[in-house]
Design an enzyme around this catalytic site. Structure first.
Site, PDB file in Angstrom:
ATOM      1  N   ALA A 245     -62.302  -9.907  11.659  1.00 36.70           N
ATOM      2  CA  ALA A 245     -61.142 -10.178  10.813  1.00 36.70           C
ATOM      3  C   ALA A 245     -60.725  -8.924  10.058  1.00 36.70           C
ATOM      4  O   ALA A 245     -59.534  -8.689   9.833  1.00 36.70           O
ATOM      5  CB  ALA A 245     -61.470 -11.313   9.844  1.00 36.70           C
ATOM      6  N   HIS A 318     -60.037 -12.383  17.566  1.00 34.64           N
ATOM      7  CA  HIS A 318     -60.984 -12.109  16.474  1.00 34.64           C
ATOM      8  C   HIS A 318     -61.410 -13.383  15.771  1.00 34.64           C
ATOM      9  O   HIS A 318     -60.709 -14.395  15.757  1.00 34.64           O
ATOM     10  CB  HIS A 318     -60.367 -11.129  15.459  1.00 34.64           C
ATOM     11  CG  HIS A 318     -59.425 -11.766  14.464  1.00 34.64           C
ATOM     12  ND1 HIS A 318     -59.861 -12.301  13.265  1.00 34.64           N
ATOM     13  CD2 HIS A 318     -58.081 -11.950  14.496  1.00 34.64           C
ATOM     14  CE1 HIS A 318     -58.825 -12.788  12.594  1.00 34.64           C
ATOM     15  NE2 HIS A 318     -57.740 -12.588  13.306  1.00 34.64           N
ATOM     16  N   CYS A 319     -62.616 -13.319  15.215  1.00 33.10           N
ATOM     17  CA  CYS A 319     -63.088 -14.310  14.255  1.00 33.10           C
ATOM     18  C   CYS A 319     -63.525 -13.524  13.026  1.00 33.10           C
ATOM     19  O   CYS A 319     -62.966 -12.466  12.751  1.00 33.10           O
ATOM     20  CB  CYS A 319     -64.186 -15.184  14.847  1.00 33.10           C
ATOM     21  SG  CYS A 319     -65.559 -14.271  15.598  1.00 33.10           S
ATOM     22  N   SER A 320     -64.497 -13.981  12.292  1.00 30.70           N
ATOM     23  CA  SER A 320     -64.897 -13.243  11.090  1.00 30.70           C
ATOM     24  C   SER A 320     -65.605 -11.937  11.435  1.00 30.70           C
ATOM     25  O   SER A 320     -65.232 -10.859  10.970  1.00 30.70           O
ATOM     26  CB  SER A 320     -65.796 -14.109  10.208  1.00 30.70           C
ATOM     27  OG  SER A 320     -65.079 -15.222   9.719  1.00 30.70           O
ATOM     28  N   SER A 326     -64.895 -15.782  18.606  1.00 29.58           N
ATOM     29  CA  SER A 326     -64.015 -14.952  19.440  1.00 29.58           C
ATOM     30  C   SER A 326     -64.611 -14.747  20.827  1.00 29.58           C
ATOM     31  O   SER A 326     -63.887 -14.710  21.826  1.00 29.58           O
ATOM     32  CB  SER A 326     -63.760 -13.597  18.757  1.00 29.58           C
ATOM     33  OG  SER A 326     -64.971 -12.928  18.470  1.00 29.58           O
TER      34      SER A 326
END
Length: 386
Positions: A245, A318-320, A326
């Site tokens: 992120a 994306h993720c965190s 992701s």
């Protein structure tokens, strides 16, 4: 730039049984009746329905169906195409991923992670070089020999050499003529028991693709390395990227990679540049309860449409942290649109992003998704754990 993708819209109940025509008016959308329609592109718990669209210049038609993600036909498994390369060489794309590798923290922050030796002239080095590179004469001197002890050299995980150009086989007459300093460094390091690798195409090939990872500054010590920008991993060359992120909210990264589309798989991080990029927002949690039954095909279709557009887009998933959620979405795309088994897709992804780690719940759902796509189960958890 507003996105034409409206696959994830939450439609009012009275529209759930019909196709809805949406028209773009002043960055908003209206139904055929002229009434405003909610266009928030999010998924948290979606009802069991599949949403497709066909886009035109001004509108999207969205038929609502009662079933989710049944493939039109069973896919035939394919194997990833692997470029045939001589041992001892690495491509510019591989070097990009090495420089941006993350495992706990960015690997480049470790001074002993990679030793990059610029085997060009001093003037060319001062003009610009690969980030963290050292002039080769500071390590392998023509007259003085190796200026770093073998014990010190053995601390490095990777030793990378490059000249200005060069694709000739190591040790060939042409290679010795084109890049004598590189050849000398390569064989001297080899004689010391090291296993150096050479950048295919040299600095010119790397700079053409990744000028933002080249600099005239010397970056050697750990505090300087911590100031470096770490980029998302490149999964498909010049097309598909996966990261965190934080990276997705850094406009310099977005601009340098020419990202046009983003899959945001976080539960709480907002879309960073909604007026500039096209987003697919999937509100997912990284736990044992999260259902991906609709998220996997939605993300796959979104990525595929972006990459097949004219002109082709570039997608960041994306993720965190860029590890679990992701990865699950990227794997689903590789399975569906590259026709790779989960095992082959996972190996491909891990080679390019070492920190890939979908949680056990996601892996089980990906195995089920594989069975839906190919008509039979090709991968087991035991295969993945080997």
């Amino acid at each position: 730039m507003k996105c034409w993708w409206e696959h994830l819209m939450h439609l009012p109940d009275d529209l759930s049984e019909m196709g809805v025509v949406l028209s773009r008016v002043n960055n908003s959308y209206t139904a055929a009746s002229g009434e405003p329609v909610n266009t928030v592109q999010t998924v948290s718990s979606i009802s069991n329905r599949e949403v497709n669209s066909t886009d035109s210049e001004h509108s999207s038609v969205i038929p609502i169906q009662s079933k989710v993600c049944e493939p039109e036909e069973v896919l035939i498994p394919a194997l990833p195409e692997v470029a045939c390369m001589e041992r001892g060489y690495v491509t510019p794309q591989q070097v990009y991923n090495l420089l941006n590798a993350e495992e706990g923290q960015p690997a480049l922050y470790d001074p002993y992670y990679i030793l990059v030796l610029d085997c060009r002239s001093a003037d060319r080095y001062k003009d610009s070089h690969v980030v963290t590179a050292r002039a080769s004469v500071t390590v392998i001197h023509p007259a003085l020999g190796c200026l770093i002890s073998c014990i010190e050299l053995q601390k490095y995980c990777i030793i990378l050499l490059y000249a200005e150009y060069g694709c000739s086989p190591v040790g060939s007459v042409k290679a010795r003529a084109d890049a004598p300093d590189l050849q000398r460094c390569f064989f001297q390091l080899s004689d010391l028991g090291m296993d150096p690798v050479i950048l295919l195409g040299g600095f010119s090939a790397f700079h053409a693709l990744y000028p933002f990872l080249c600099t005239p500054r010397m970056v050697l010590v750990e505090p300087e390395r911590h100031m470096l920008t770490i980029y998302p991993s490149e999964i498909l060359e010049g097309a598909l990227y996966q990261g965190s992120a934080t990276q997705a909210s850094d406009y310099r990264i977005i601009k340098n990679l020419h990202i046009t589309h983003v899959v945001n798989a976080t539960a709480n991080c907002p879309n960073a540049f909604p007026n500039t990029l096209c987003y697919l927002r999937l509100r997912l949690t990284d736990d044992g309860q999260q259902d991906l039954v609709e998220a996997l095909p939605l993300a796959s279709r979104f990525i595929n449409a972006a990459l097949k557009a004219d002109p082709a887009g570039r997608v960041l998933v994306h993720c965190s942290m860029g590890r679990s959620r992701s990865s699950a979405l990227t794997l689903a795309f590789l399975m569906q649109h590259r026709q790779w088994s989960l095992l082959h897709a996972l190996r491909w992804l891990k080679e390019r992003r070492a920190c890939t780690a979908p949680n056990l719940n996601f892996l089980r759902q990906l195995i089920t998704y594989e069975e839906q796509l190919f008509g039979s189960r090709l991968t087991s958890l035991d295969d993945i754990r080997r």
